[in-house]
Design a protein around this motif. Sequence first.
Motif, PDB file in Angstrom:
ATOM      1  N   THR A 172      37.983  33.983  40.377  1.00 48.77           N
ATOM      2  CA  THR A 172      36.802  34.845  40.353  1.00 48.77           C
ATOM      3  C   THR A 172      36.886  35.808  41.540  1.00 48.77           C
ATOM      4  O   THR A 172      37.133  35.372  42.676  1.00 48.77           O
ATOM      5  N   PRO A 173      36.704  37.109  41.317  1.00 49.64           N
ATOM      6  CA  PRO A 173      36.784  38.086  42.415  1.00 49.64           C
ATOM      7  C   PRO A 173      35.792  37.756  43.530  1.00 49.64           C
ATOM      8  O   PRO A 173      34.671  37.299  43.279  1.00 49.64           O
ATOM      9  N   PHE A 174      36.250  38.007  44.756  1.00 48.90           N
ATOM     10  CA  PHE A 174      35.435  37.873  45.971  1.00 48.90           C
ATOM     11  C   PHE A 174      35.147  36.421  46.356  1.00 48.90           C
ATOM     12  O   PHE A 174      34.362  36.179  47.262  1.00 48.90           O
ATOM     13  N   GLY A 208      39.079  37.050  54.396  1.00 52.54           N
ATOM     14  CA  GLY A 208      39.632  37.322  53.073  1.00 52.54           C
ATOM     15  C   GLY A 208      38.687  38.140  52.220  1.00 52.54           C
ATOM     16  O   GLY A 208      37.474  38.166  52.437  1.00 52.54           O
ATOM     17  N   THR A 209      39.278  38.785  51.208  1.00 53.67           N
ATOM     18  CA  THR A 209      38.476  39.624  50.300  1.00 53.67           C
ATOM     19  C   THR A 209      38.216  38.943  48.977  1.00 53.67           C
ATOM     20  O   THR A 209      37.347  39.380  48.222  1.00 53.67           O
ATOM     21  N   GLY A 210      38.984  37.874  48.667  1.00 52.11           N
ATOM     22  CA  GLY A 210      38.805  37.210  47.379  1.00 52.11           C
ATOM     23  C   GLY A 210      39.411  37.989  46.238  1.00 52.11           C
ATOM     24  O   GLY A 210      38.962  37.828  45.086  1.00 52.11           O
ATOM     25  N   ILE A 211      40.428  38.846  46.515  1.00 49.51           N
ATOM     26  CA  ILE A 211      41.033  39.677  45.468  1.00 49.51           C
ATOM     27  C   ILE A 211      42.430  39.168  45.106  1.00 49.51           C
ATOM     28  O   ILE A 211      42.903  39.354  43.987  1.00 49.51           O
ATOM     29  N   GLY A 212      43.086  38.428  46.031  1.00 47.89           N
ATOM     30  CA  GLY A 212      44.479  38.024  45.820  1.00 47.89           C
ATOM     31  C   GLY A 212      44.660  37.176  44.571  1.00 47.89           C
ATOM     32  O   GLY A 212      45.507  37.475  43.708  1.00 47.89           O
ATOM     33  N   LEU A 213      43.917  36.078  44.449  1.00 45.86           N
ATOM     34  CA  LEU A 213      44.078  35.201  43.294  1.00 45.86           C
ATOM     35  C   LEU A 213      43.653  35.863  41.989  1.00 45.86           C
ATOM     36  O   LEU A 213      44.317  35.689  40.963  1.00 45.86           O
TER      37      LEU A 213
END
Length: 725
Positions: free
Chosen positions: A676-678, A685-690
């Motif tokens: 899930t984004p963010f 962290g931005t929560g965009i990698g996964l």
Amino acid sequence: MKFFNTIKKRLLFWACLACTITYSFCGIYVTHTVEKWIRDDFDKLAQEHAAHVQDKINEQIVASAKAVAAMLARDERTEVLMQKLGGDVYDHMPGKMTDQELQHFFLFLETHKDVLGVAIATEVGGYLPYTYVPMTDRYDPRVRPWYTAAMATPGRPVVSDPYMQLGNRMVLPISHTVGPLEKPTGVIVWGWSLDTLANELSAKQIGHTGHVMLLNENNKIIVSPKYPAWLLKTPDNVNLFGLDDLATAHGQIRHLTIEGIDKLVYIDVHPQTGWKVLCLIDEAEVVSAVQHVLLPIWLAFGLSIVVVCGLLLWLANDISRPLTRLATYAQTVAGGGFPDVAPSNRTDEFGILSRSFTHMVNELAAAAQEQQQSRKALEEKELQFRLLAENAADVIFLYRIKPEYRMEYISPAILPLAGYSPNELYKEPALFFAIVNQTTIESQVTDLSRWGIASSEYRLVSRDGNKIWVEQKCVAVVDNSGAIVAIEGIIRDVSERKKMEDEFSRFDRLNVVGQMAANIAHEVRNPLTVIRGYLQHIGGKADFTKYREQFLMMVSELDRANQIITEYLSLSKHGFVDFKTGNLNQIIEAISPLLQVEATSNEKYLRLELRTIADLCLDEKQIRQLLLNLVRNGLEASPRGGTVTIQTYMNDDHVVLAVQDQGPGIPVDILEKLGTPFVTTKEYGTGIGLPVCYRIADSHHGTIHVRTSSEGSKFSVHFRLHEKE
């Protein structure tokens, strides 16, 4: 017991037992009555004999003897004779006593045949017997019991202890004082023979073995026709200890053993003299008399028992025969058969029962045939339903909640779903709550009581601990009062659907984020580029040399913002994928130096475990991005000195790329939201990698599987073979 397995046997047993008990009590009563009657008869006979003996003693012997002794004592001739005696002992005193004077004694002897003789004893020792037997001078009458007893009670006749004369004749002395009461001059004694009384006692018969004995007031035996050796002895001297105290035994019967023979003894005590009359009889004679009387009575009892038992046997046969016939028919009916029952011609209750039973059998046969047809149709429907229930992919169940929680039925589909077989759930009712939370059941019961139907989705816990999303629809089973007693329904595995819904939701969020990033990126990047250029230009001037570090930091932050925008833009890149056949191992080996440098700079290690794998259709740039994101996450999660391992291997028709770290693991609340984004656990962290990794895997028709624990996490990307864009 087998003996009581029929009514006939029980009837005979209880009837015979009742007769036996009744006759036994009657026999005991009759025996007791007869024994009492015979003993009372002995008692009555003994009393009659005792009364006769007492009358004989009292009236004919003692009373008359006392009267004669008193009369002789008052006669003047007696006193004259006593004066002539002086102090010597004489026989007939020749020359001193005339024949006329002697005739005075013999007159009384002729009148009273039981009198053995008369004698006179003086106070100075003189003695004159009534016979002419020579006497010795050594005889002193004053020491005789009859003399001392009379002198002790002057003026009254006294009966003393008897004595035995020559010829074994028992003499009963009755003595009386002569002369004034104040100073008697002597004593006259009257000798009474007990032979007549002994003869009368011998003539008294008490049965065949009975006899009578007489004891005086001192308990000496004075008359004993059957045992003459006992004369002048007490009962204790002849071992008759069972008589105890004879003075208090009046009217009683005692048990004695004489010469080894058990005897009954009746004792009668004379109230004036204290003499005792003992009536004895052999106890065996009494018992024999009882048996003689009871024998015909017992024979009559036995004959009556035989007759009654015969009547009972006939009655039992008459009752048990129709009952046995009906019982045989009933057993046949109970076994499923319907025999041809011929109605009985009897007019009693058994006839009515037989005809009613015949009608019942005919009705049962018709009903059984109809039931057989209904059962066959029901079995066919049940078979169809069972086939449907047991082969259905969904779980069908019936769960009882009253009076207790227990599983009544559940289809075999529960085994692949939850890992428990139906038998396990039947044997352990509480096991169902290990799969389904009890609160869920109670909430469904509430919904059912309110709406009559309930539908819910919850996570079922399988045997291995996995949580599986299921959808349950159920209806209530109620009793006559309308209370819910059970729940029946269907449980369907919706985990794949939930997974697809989550994927669609994640893709929707990625699309929204991508569109936002595409729209914002162009508007933000241009101003950032201008600002970065001016910062580099101004920062290069000499006037701002002292602010060089600040300018470099601002440029670095602008570059970081630009990198974030680039990552956002990567979420929207769906249409520019360049698939080419390639090998994951080659891509990993090409980028490994860069990854190794990054690991070293973070004081961590990178290890490659690359096995032989098949080629895939890949977009190399996206795979690089995927690998770079996963490795960076692993390095950031691992502690200093930790190792991140990159693996490739084949798994059936899949090529697997795995990245494993040695970090603390992923929290459960984050694990459920991965992709899930963010959503991130990193501080900056931005929560965009996964989400980017999930998008790349999806664009390559692959799936990402995560396994985490306190020893580390492992991300595995599964690529299917033979998939092309």
